[in-house]
Write a protein that holds these residues in place. Structure first.
Motif, PDB file in Angstrom:
ATOM      1  N   ASP A   6       0.833  -1.192   0.000  1.00 26.44           N
ATOM      2  CA  ASP A   6       0.000   0.000   0.000  1.00 26.44           C
ATOM      3  C   ASP A   6       0.873   1.250   0.000  1.00 26.44           C
ATOM      4  O   ASP A   6       0.597   2.236  -0.700  1.00 26.44           O
ATOM      5  N   ALA A   7       1.947   1.226   0.784  1.00 26.09           N
ATOM      6  CA  ALA A   7       2.871   2.357   0.823  1.00 26.09           C
ATOM      7  C   ALA A   7       3.564   2.537  -0.525  1.00 26.09           C
ATOM      8  O   ALA A   7       3.777   3.676  -0.991  1.00 26.09           O
ATOM      9  N   LEU A   8       3.925   1.433  -1.194  1.00 25.77           N
ATOM     10  CA  LEU A   8       4.540   1.524  -2.511  1.00 25.77           C
ATOM     11  C   LEU A   8       3.591   2.147  -3.530  1.00 25.77           C
ATOM     12  O   LEU A   8       4.007   2.936  -4.390  1.00 25.77           O
ATOM     13  N   ALA A   9       2.298   1.771  -3.446  1.00 25.09           N
ATOM     14  CA  ALA A   9       1.319   2.340  -4.373  1.00 25.09           C
ATOM     15  C   ALA A   9       1.233   3.858  -4.201  1.00 25.09           C
ATOM     16  O   ALA A   9       1.076   4.594  -5.187  1.00 25.09           O
ATOM     17  N   LYS A  10       1.331   4.330  -2.975  1.00 21.78           N
ATOM     18  CA  LYS A  10       1.283   5.772  -2.731  1.00 21.78           C
ATOM     19  C   LYS A  10       2.485   6.478  -3.338  1.00 21.78           C
ATOM     20  O   LYS A  10       2.407   7.644  -3.733  1.00 21.78           O
ATOM     21  N   GLU A  11       3.601   5.796  -3.432  1.00 21.86           N
ATOM     22  CA  GLU A  11       4.794   6.397  -4.015  1.00 21.86           C
ATOM     23  C   GLU A  11       4.772   6.354  -5.537  1.00 21.86           C
ATOM     24  O   GLU A  11       5.249   7.281  -6.197  1.00 21.86           O
ATOM     25  N   ASN A  12       4.233   5.274  -6.107  1.00 25.17           N
ATOM     26  CA  ASN A  12       4.382   5.040  -7.546  1.00 25.17           C
ATOM     27  C   ASN A  12       3.069   4.873  -8.304  1.00 25.17           C
ATOM     28  O   ASN A  12       3.092   4.612  -9.503  1.00 25.17           O
ATOM     29  N   GLY A  13       1.922   4.992  -7.622  1.00 25.98           N
ATOM     30  CA  GLY A  13       0.649   4.700  -8.264  1.00 25.98           C
ATOM     31  C   GLY A  13      -0.006   5.905  -8.920  1.00 25.98           C
ATOM     32  O   GLY A  13       0.497   7.032  -8.875  1.00 25.98           O
ATOM     33  N   THR A  14      -1.168   5.645  -9.504  1.00 27.51           N
ATOM     34  CA  THR A  14      -1.955   6.677 -10.189  1.00 27.51           C
ATOM     35  C   THR A  14      -3.075   7.145  -9.278  1.00 27.51           C
ATOM     36  O   THR A  14      -3.769   6.334  -8.670  1.00 27.51           O
ATOM     37  N   LYS A  15      -3.272   8.454  -9.213  1.00 28.72           N
ATOM     38  CA  LYS A  15      -4.203   9.055  -8.262  1.00 28.72           C
ATOM     39  C   LYS A  15      -5.628   9.138  -8.818  1.00 28.72           C
ATOM     40  O   LYS A  15      -5.849   9.512  -9.958  1.00 28.72           O
ATOM     41  N   PHE A  16      -6.581   8.796  -7.929  1.00 29.39           N
ATOM     42  CA  PHE A  16      -8.016   8.905  -8.198  1.00 29.39           C
ATOM     43  C   PHE A  16      -8.705   9.416  -6.933  1.00 29.39           C
ATOM     44  O   PHE A  16      -8.145   9.348  -5.840  1.00 29.39           O
ATOM     45  N   LEU A  17      -9.933   9.879  -7.091  1.00 26.00           N
ATOM     46  CA  LEU A  17     -10.785  10.223  -5.962  1.00 26.00           C
ATOM     47  C   LEU A  17     -11.905   9.194  -5.858  1.00 26.00           C
ATOM     48  O   LEU A  17     -12.513   8.822  -6.873  1.00 26.00           O
ATOM     49  N   ILE A  18     -12.176   8.736  -4.626  1.00 24.33           N
ATOM     50  CA  ILE A  18     -13.227   7.743  -4.374  1.00 24.33           C
ATOM     51  C   ILE A  18     -13.939   8.110  -3.080  1.00 24.33           C
ATOM     52  O   ILE A  18     -13.311   8.564  -2.126  1.00 24.33           O
ATOM     53  N   TYR A  19     -15.256   7.875  -3.040  1.00 29.60           N
ATOM     54  CA  TYR A  19     -15.986   7.950  -1.779  1.00 29.60           C
ATOM     55  C   TYR A  19     -15.769   6.642  -1.018  1.00 29.60           C
ATOM     56  O   TYR A  19     -16.120   5.571  -1.528  1.00 29.60           O
ATOM     57  N   PRO A  20     -15.212   6.685   0.189  1.00 29.36           N
ATOM     58  CA  PRO A  20     -14.997   5.441   0.942  1.00 29.36           C
ATOM     59  C   PRO A  20     -16.291   4.729   1.311  1.00 29.36           C
ATOM     60  O   PRO A  20     -16.322   3.511   1.424  1.00 29.36           O
ATOM     61  N   GLN A  21     -17.359   5.495   1.544  1.00 30.72           N
ATOM     62  CA  GLN A  21     -18.672   4.959   1.861  1.00 30.72           C
ATOM     63  C   GLN A  21     -19.705   5.777   1.086  1.00 30.72           C
ATOM     64  O   GLN A  21     -19.357   6.713   0.366  1.00 30.72           O
ATOM     65  N   ASN A  22     -20.958   5.414   1.218  1.00 31.00           N
ATOM     66  CA  ASN A  22     -22.024   6.169   0.583  1.00 31.00           C
ATOM     67  C   ASN A  22     -21.880   7.649   0.939  1.00 31.00           C
ATOM     68  O   ASN A  22     -21.799   8.014   2.107  1.00 31.00           O
ATOM     69  N   LYS A  23     -21.834   8.495  -0.077  1.00 31.34           N
ATOM     70  CA  LYS A  23     -21.574   9.921   0.145  1.00 31.34           C
ATOM     71  C   LYS A  23     -22.679  10.614   0.934  1.00 31.34           C
ATOM     72  O   LYS A  23     -22.489  11.747   1.388  1.00 31.34           O
TER      73      LYS A  23
END
Length: 429
Positions: A6-23
């Motif tokens: 998960d930490a590696l994804a934060k360093e090298n991944g692609t960014k998106f916005l998501i609602y963690p639960q029903n908005k």
């Protein structure tokens, strides 16, 4: 996925916005930044990658009959483009484009998480016909479904039973995560080789699989973890958002993982959602027990408090909650780490057990047997007593291939005929 990846994804991944639960739930009105485990620039307009692609169809009705499905060839809106850096977090909520990016990112995020736990790439079960999963985020329908090579999502119900266009199902992480869970189950466990080897518990386990995939996946949002711990002070044997599947409003959800259901209490065993509840509840209890064991081992709560919390977890016990409040204060980070460690072990445990599970004559007892074997393989049986106790209370005991299967029958899906080649799975009516 593991905390390391998960930490590696934060360093090298692609960014998106998501609602963690029903908005529409308090505390989750704003989307959260997440990182898909693929480098910026590798995800094409759509979004699209080597496993999935989004089609923003115009005025589409749901696929209804066997044989209908991808590729969708009708009218569509333009594909969503990444920004110059290859990210998609510039897409604003409330737009059609946002529904496209959040649906893609949710599917990809759940897949990233569970490929890590399974320890290998997951090949879609429909790969012989379709190399990629088709995602359709806005269908004119107050329901959602997964099928052979596709996921298509409509909208939640409004007060008069019609379509609430302000609340697309594809933006509800729990609902979409559950459906991705079905695809993962189909791709890892599969179907019985013949209809006479299909059991009621096979169909019910299909639902439990989706619920558990959604629960573990939503625990990868920092905001969700913080919210749960803040409002429970670590006493997860209490009703909280983690145990509520597919929340539709502050007081309404599709199913609860936190339940008191036993096999003898199932009054409609022919209905797979109802029959799934004892297994899902038992598995959820294991996750919470693992968390509590971490707390005890790290000196954050006493063993006696953990036992009283388990014994009282279907009733309100103010003294237990007050003791958790006192233990949690000033130890917030330690509680969070204990929960994340429990999450990762539970995810790995279930993935290992599912890898051992055959769809033929499946029973809950056989899956339980595989969970115990997985715990022995991963951790020398550290949690065997916990696992047995949680499921024994649900009246589920370990079984082997030689054991008699419970509740044996062939169940036909009410909304679409069962097929070992192509199945249309509908979940939310």
């Amino acid at each position: 996925m593991s905390q390391f990846l998960d930490a590696l994804a934060k360093e090298n991944g692609t960014k998106f916005l998501i609602y963690p639960q029903n908005k529409k739930l308090r505390g989750f009105e704003q989307p959260e930044l997440i990182y898909v485990n693929q480098p910026p620039g590798s995800i094409k307009a759509g979004p699209e990658d080597d496993k999935t692609y989004v089609v923003d169809a115009k005025d589409k009705l749901q696929y209804r009959f066997q044989g209908e499905g991808p590729p969708y060839l009708g009218a569509r809106y333009p594909s969503v483009e990444p920004n110059k850096e290859g990210h998609f977090d510039h897409i604003r909520p409330g737009t059609r484009a946002f529904s496209c990016t959040v649906m893609y990112a949710t599917v990809r995020r759940v897949l990233d998480i569970w490929e890590d736990y399974f320890g290998h790439k997951i090949q879609w079960y429909f790969y012989r016909d379709f190399s990629k999963l088709e995602l359709i985020p806005r269908v004119e329908w107050n329901n959602a479904q997964s099928g052979y090579g596709f996921l298509e999502f409509g909208f939640s119900h409004n007060s008069d039973g019609g379509i609430d266009h302000s609340n697309p199902y594809c933006e509800n992480f729990d609902v979409l995560g559950h459906e991705v869970g079905h695809l993962i189950k189909n791709s890892t466990i599969g179907w019985p080789e013949s209809k006479n080897k299909e059991t009621r518990e096979y169909r019910a386990h299909h639902e439990s699989f989706g619920d558990l995939v959604a629960i573990v996946s939503v625990m990868h949002f920092e905001s969700v973890i913080n919210h749960i711990l803040k409002y429970t002070n670590g006493n997860l044997f209490s009703l909280n958002e983690l145990s509520r599947m597919g929340e539709l409003s502050q007081a309404t959800e599709i199913r609860r993982a936190f339940n008191d259901k036993k096999m003898s209490c199932v009054d409609s065993p022919e209905e797979e959602h109802i029959l799934s509840e004892p297994f899902t509840g038992g598995a959820f209890d294991i996750l919470v027990e693992m968390f509590q064991h971490n707390l005890i081992e790290r000196g954050l709560i006493s063993e006696e408090l953990g036992k009283r919390a388990y014994d009282a977890h279907y009733g309100e016990v103010p003294e237990v909650q007050e003791e958790f409040n006192q233990c949690y204060h000033g130890k917030e980070d330690e509680f969070q780490k204990a929960l994340l460690d429990a999450r990762d072990y539970f995810g790995k445990l279930m993935a290992t057990a599912w890898s051992k599970t055959s769809p033929d004559n499946l029973s809950f007892g056989k899956v339980l047997h595989n969970i115990i074997e997985a715990d022995r393989e991963l951790n020398e049986g550290k949690y065997e007593k916990v696992i047995l106790d949680c499921f024994n209370w649900r009246e589920i005991i370990p079984a082997t291939d030689d054991s008699r299967t419970l509740l044996y029958t062939h169940v036909v899906d009410k909304l679409a005929p069962f097929s070992t080649d192509k199945i249309l799975h509908q979940d939310f009516e």
